[in-house]
Motif scaffolding. Structure first.
Motif, PDB file in Angstrom:
ATOM      1  N   HIS A   1      68.565   7.524 -11.085  1.00  0.00           N
ATOM      2  CA  HIS A   1      68.364   6.382 -10.195  1.00  0.00           C
ATOM      3  C   HIS A   1      69.345   5.295 -10.633  1.00  0.00           C
ATOM      4  CE1 HIS A   1      64.564   8.027  -8.556  1.00  0.00           C
ATOM      5  NE2 HIS A   1      64.480   8.573  -9.759  1.00  0.00           N
TER       6      HIS A   1
ATOM      7  N   ALA B   1      64.259  17.853  -0.334  1.00  0.00           N
ATOM      8  CA  ALA B   1      63.981  16.744   0.572  1.00  0.00           C
ATOM      9  C   ALA B   1      62.557  16.223   0.434  1.00  0.00           C
ATOM     10  CB  ALA B   1      64.229  17.169   2.019  1.00  0.00           C
ATOM     11  N   SER B   2      61.647  17.046  -0.085  1.00  0.00           N
ATOM     12  CA  SER B   2      60.249  16.629  -0.210  1.00  0.00           C
ATOM     13  C   SER B   2      59.845  16.610  -1.678  1.00  0.00           C
ATOM     14  CB  SER B   2      59.332  17.576   0.571  1.00  0.00           C
ATOM     15  OG  SER B   2      59.347  18.872  -0.008  1.00  0.00           O
TER      16      SER B   2
ATOM     17  N   ASP C   1      66.241  13.365  12.879  1.00  0.00           N
ATOM     18  CA  ASP C   1      66.071  12.327  11.858  1.00  0.00           C
ATOM     19  C   ASP C   1      64.868  12.561  10.954  1.00  0.00           C
ATOM     20  OD1 ASP C   1      68.298  10.984  12.731  1.00  0.00           O
ATOM     21  OD2 ASP C   1      67.193   9.599  14.015  1.00  0.00           O
ATOM     22  N   SER C   2      63.971  13.467  11.333  1.00  0.00           N
ATOM     23  CA  SER C   2      62.784  13.714  10.523  1.00  0.00           C
ATOM     24  C   SER C   2      62.271  15.116  10.806  1.00  0.00           C
ATOM     25  CB  SER C   2      61.694  12.673  10.806  1.00  0.00           C
ATOM     26  OG  SER C   2      61.235  12.779  12.152  1.00  0.00           O
TER      27      SER C   2
ATOM     28  N   PHE D   1      60.839  12.101   6.482  1.00  0.00           N
ATOM     29  CA  PHE D   1      62.099  11.491   6.908  1.00  0.00           C
ATOM     30  C   PHE D   1      63.217  11.834   5.927  1.00  0.00           C
ATOM     31  CE2 PHE D   1      58.670   9.033   8.722  1.00  0.00           C
ATOM     32  CZ  PHE D   1      59.077   8.827  10.032  1.00  0.00           C
ATOM     33  N   LEU D   2      64.441  11.726   6.384  1.00  0.00           N
ATOM     34  CA  LEU D   2      65.580  12.127   5.566  1.00  0.00           C
ATOM     35  C   LEU D   2      65.771  11.245   4.339  1.00  0.00           C
ATOM     36  CD1 LEU D   2      68.250  13.114   8.257  1.00  0.00           C
ATOM     37  CD2 LEU D   2      66.700  14.586   6.970  1.00  0.00           C
ATOM     38  N   ASP D   3      65.226  10.036   4.355  1.00  0.00           N
ATOM     39  CA  ASP D   3      65.335   9.175   3.188  1.00  0.00           C
ATOM     40  C   ASP D   3      64.247   9.453   2.157  1.00  0.00           C
ATOM     41  OD1 ASP D   3      63.082   8.144   4.373  1.00  0.00           O
ATOM     42  OD2 ASP D   3      63.875   6.123   4.679  1.00  0.00           O
ATOM     43  N   GLY D   4      63.414  10.471   2.409  1.00  0.00           N
ATOM     44  CA  GLY D   4      62.367  10.841   1.470  1.00  0.00           C
ATOM     45  C   GLY D   4      61.017  10.226   1.758  1.00  0.00           C
ATOM     46  N   SER D   5      60.960   9.240   2.628  1.00  0.00           N
ATOM     47  CA  SER D   5      59.672   8.649   2.979  1.00  0.00           C
ATOM     48  C   SER D   5      58.898   9.599   3.882  1.00  0.00           C
ATOM     49  CB  SER D   5      59.872   7.300   3.667  1.00  0.00           C
ATOM     50  OG  SER D   5      60.615   7.455   4.878  1.00  0.00           O
ATOM     51  N   GLN D   6      57.604   9.390   3.983  1.00  0.00           N
ATOM     52  CA  GLN D   6      56.785  10.291   4.769  1.00  0.00           C
ATOM     53  C   GLN D   6      55.587   9.565   5.369  1.00  0.00           C
ATOM     54  OE1 GLN D   6      56.140  13.151   1.574  1.00  0.00           O
ATOM     55  NE2 GLN D   6      54.021  12.447   1.327  1.00  0.00           N
TER      56      GLN D   6
END
Length: 731
Positions: free
Chosen positions: A89, A532-533, A551-552, A565-570
């Motif tokens: 990170h 991704a997850s 996108d998701s 979602f592709l940014d890792g959020s769900q």
């Protein structure tokens, strides 16, 4: 703190400064191991550079490069070239994203184990599956599902494990006891053939195990026995068949099992079921013919268990609900021993020493219960199973008696759990690096049988039509020697990678892989792949589909729908019922095609994801479904027949009779693509009724998963294995 633990498939032993992966041990500098251990203690969280430096190098001045070298050493040993295990990170620190299992210190005990456990039914659908038409009478399915040819034999990975079993709460009305911890000192393979073995149980005297051996080349199996002392194996059944389940009579003289065969037409169901018996003593001398005890042509059977030498209890499927049936051999008569009106039975077991039945059920409220029954079927107690955090609330459990301790045990993959009679669950600390099922205990309580299973498949891509070839060249996707011709593997691993789907309006391919220790969604492009997850340990995924804008994704993880979602959020979809299979997501209309168990009945539905209202399309068993704006809804039943909704009733697509298979199908615009039983890739235009064979494929193409403009995605089977292993209890 434990000095041994698991990071995914990697065993970390701090006492030896080693990390072991698949029997290959590497020595690691203590400081690097200290970094890994601190990350493991905080797995899933970002640990700052300062926190790591202060923890591992307290009161010492070191440069950031020292920490970076330790991270590089760890990644090299863990094979973490894509930084999917230890994640960087920027300007913050590091996180350990793989699952962590701690091995606790345990003390040996001389106390015993006992009894057997059940082959796990295919994650919910077979256990609570809907049948076709059934009769209200008849006697007596544990279908052998998902069995596919093995191309590469696997070598058993030996493992010494420690097993801790903590106190379970005692039931006020039923027997129960508090037990000290147990430990196992060795694990060994009992079968090592090129075929697959399953449903292993000990004989009552413990001198033999009985098991099924599936012959890959013939797609059938025989019943076998193995002498636990001499290791001699004996084939018991005279003829090959499709057999499942096995139980010894209390005397050890007889065996009972289920035989499945194709029903004669016309028939309301594809498979018929027989309850079979076998003289075990005679079969040890030479393979013996089995004896038909009861026949079912309109219902399904599974899991026979002897009560005594004349009486058997078995699960039988009537319409959409399983019942517990008592069958008398001498009277050739069956009666209902137990059923539930507000749910469905999942599994059962019987303890002869306690004269108790344990029945797991799923109620109409979606919760799971353990019912304890007397010998006559009287319900002595019914308690909700209290799921721990490691176990998804929709995970089906199939517990078996550990009669020596008045409790039950079940498997959820790489984890084992103990279940008390009043529904409390305790995790058993067995850090396995492979999936197991069907725990089964030796009568003397000193060993435990497990079925070890391993599956290796790849997501592969190929042109939709055969490339131009020389005259006389075979138009096959893969040659008979399994060498790739026009096929490209998306991202090779030695574990299960499947369900690849093209990203709409993009270049990514999403797929499901358990390479990180549990099922996760991965994304691949032409040069790389990434996870991704970040679903929790012990996750299972049954269905993924892209949104139409790419996108998701909608993911069925642990029986619940999650938008990823592709940014890792769900975002979780708050549907209250368990999702068995997710077939397709229509993001434009915000709906999904899926199979769910609602009020105890497994149904094929279309779910409105905004209102959570659903429409039941069919209560019959549907194995795959797709929908497009041009072709409409198409679904395939258990007989591999294609259907479309009609004005008054569903209409079969006659042009696709004999074209269906368990390799699924895909719809693009108005065209259906599928693979038939003779391994032909075909297309059918719904608007023009034009049917075309596109090419021939090899039978190790397991499942068709997506179709693009000129390419197809499919699961390519590399290897599959099931074998019997035994854990030995420390004295």
């Amino acid at each position: 703190m434990a000095v041994q633990y698991w990071v995914g498939d990697h065993f970390v032993d701090l006492s030896r400064n080693q990390i072991t992966t698949e029997q290959h041990s590497q020595t690691v500098p203590p400081k690097a191991l200290a970094v890994l251990t601190y990350l493991a203690e905080n797995h899933g969280q970002v640990v700052t550079y300062d926190q790591l430096l202060n923890r591992v190098w307290p009161n010492t001045v070191v440069t950031p490069n020292t920490l970076q070298r330790s991270i590089a050493q760890l990644r090299k040993v863990l094979g973490d070239k894509h930084q999917s295990i230890i994640k960087t990170h920027a300007k913050q620190g590091y996180s350990l994203d793989s699952g962590v299992v701690w091995q606790t210190e345990v003390q040996p005990t001389s106390k015993s184990f006992a009894d057997r456990d059940l082959d796990q039914v295919n994650e919910g659908y077979d256990a609570a599956s809907t049948s076709n038409t059934s009769s209200s009478t008849g006697a007596l399915k544990l279908g052998i599902s998902g069995i596919r040819p093995v191309l590469v034999a696997l070598t058993f990975i030996g493992l010494a494990v420690a097993l801790a079993w903590t106190k379970l709460t005692e039931d006020d009305d039923l027997p129960g006891s508090s037990e000290p911890q147990l430990s196992f000192n060795s694990l060994r393979s009992l079968t090592a053939s090129d075929d697959k073995e399953f449903s292993a149980v000990y004989s009552p005297d413990g001198q033999h195990i009985a098991f099924h051996r599936y012959v890959n080349q013939l797609c059938m199996n025989n019943l076998w026995a193995k002498n636990t002392a001499t290791q001699e194996e004996t084939r018991l059944t005279e003829d090959l068949g499709t057999y499942s389940g096995v139980s010894f009579s209390p005397s050890g003289d007889k065996l009972a099992f289920i035989s499945t065969y194709d029903c004669d037409k016309p028939s309301p169901q594809e498979r018929c079921y027989n309850l079979m018996g076998l003289d075990f003593r005679k079969a040890l001398e030479q393979p013996a013919p089995s004896v038909l005890m009861a026949e079912c042509k309109n219902t399904a059977l599974r899991d026979p268990i002897w009560l005594d030498d004349d009486n058997i209890v078995v699960m039988q499927l009537f319409e959409s609900r399983w019942k517990l049936i008592h069958y008398s051999i001498s009277e050739n008569k069956s009666t209902v021993l137990h059923e539930v009106d507000d749910g469905n039975l999942l599994s059962f077991d019987f303890s002869k020493s306690e004269s108790l039945f344990a029945v797991s059920t799923r109620g109409n409220d979606g919760k799971h219960y353990i019912d304890m029954l007397a010998l006559n079927g009287e319900v002595l107690s019914s308690n909700q199973i209290q799921y721990p955090d490691e176990l998804s609330k929709f995970r089906l459990v199939f517990p078996k008696f550990d009669s020596a301790r008045n409790r039950l045990i079940f498997s959820s993959g790489k984890l084992l759990f103990a279940l008390s009679y009043d529904g409390e669950v305790q995790r058993i600390n067995v850090p396995l690096d492979f999936k197991v099922e069907a725990p089964s205990f030796h009568p003397n309580g000193k060993s435990l049988l497990l079925i070890k299973k391993w599956y290796d498949s790849d997501v592969a891509i190929a042109p939709i039509r055969v490339p131009t070839a020389a005259p006389g060249a075979a138009p096959s996707l893969i040659s008979s020697g399994a060498e790739v011709t026009d096929v490209a593997v998306v991202d090779r691993s030695t574990l299960e990678d499947d369900n690849g789907i093209f990203q709409p309006n993009g270049d990514l391919i999403a797929f499901v892989s358990d390479r990180s220790g549990e099922d996760q969604v991965w994304l691949a492009d032409e040069s790389d792949s990434r996870k991704a997850s970040h679903f929790p340990l012990n996750t299972y995924i049954n269905g993924v589909d892209w949104s139409e804008d790419g996108d998701s994704m909608l993911v069925n993880a642990n029986g619940s729908l999650t938008q990823l979602f592709l940014d890792g959020s769900q975002r979780r979809v708050a549907f209250e019922y368990p999702v068995i299979f997710l077939f397709q997501w229509d993001s434009t209309n915000n709906s999904a095609l899926l199979v769910s168990t609602i009020d105890g009945v497994t149904q094929f539905i279309e779910l409105n994801l905004a209102t959570l209202e659903y429409q039941t399309i069919s209560t019959r068993k549907i194995i795959w479904a797709q929908k497009s704006h041009q072709a409409g809804l198409v679904f395939m039943d258990a007989l591999n027949r294609f259907w479309q909704p009609g004005a008054l009733e569903n209409q079969m697509i006659d042009a696709l009779t004999e074209q269906g298979s368990n390799k699924r199908f895909v719809i693009r615009d108005q065209v259906i693509y599928g693979i038939n039983q003779v391994n032909e890739l075909w297309s059918y235009d719904v608007s023009t009724s034009a049917f075309t064979v596109l090419r021939t494929i090899s039978d190790n193409v397991d499942t068709l998963t997506d179709v693009g403009a000129d390419r197809i995605l499919f699961d390519l089977l590399v290897a599959e294995k099931k074998e019997v292993v035994e854990l030995s209890l420390s004295e």
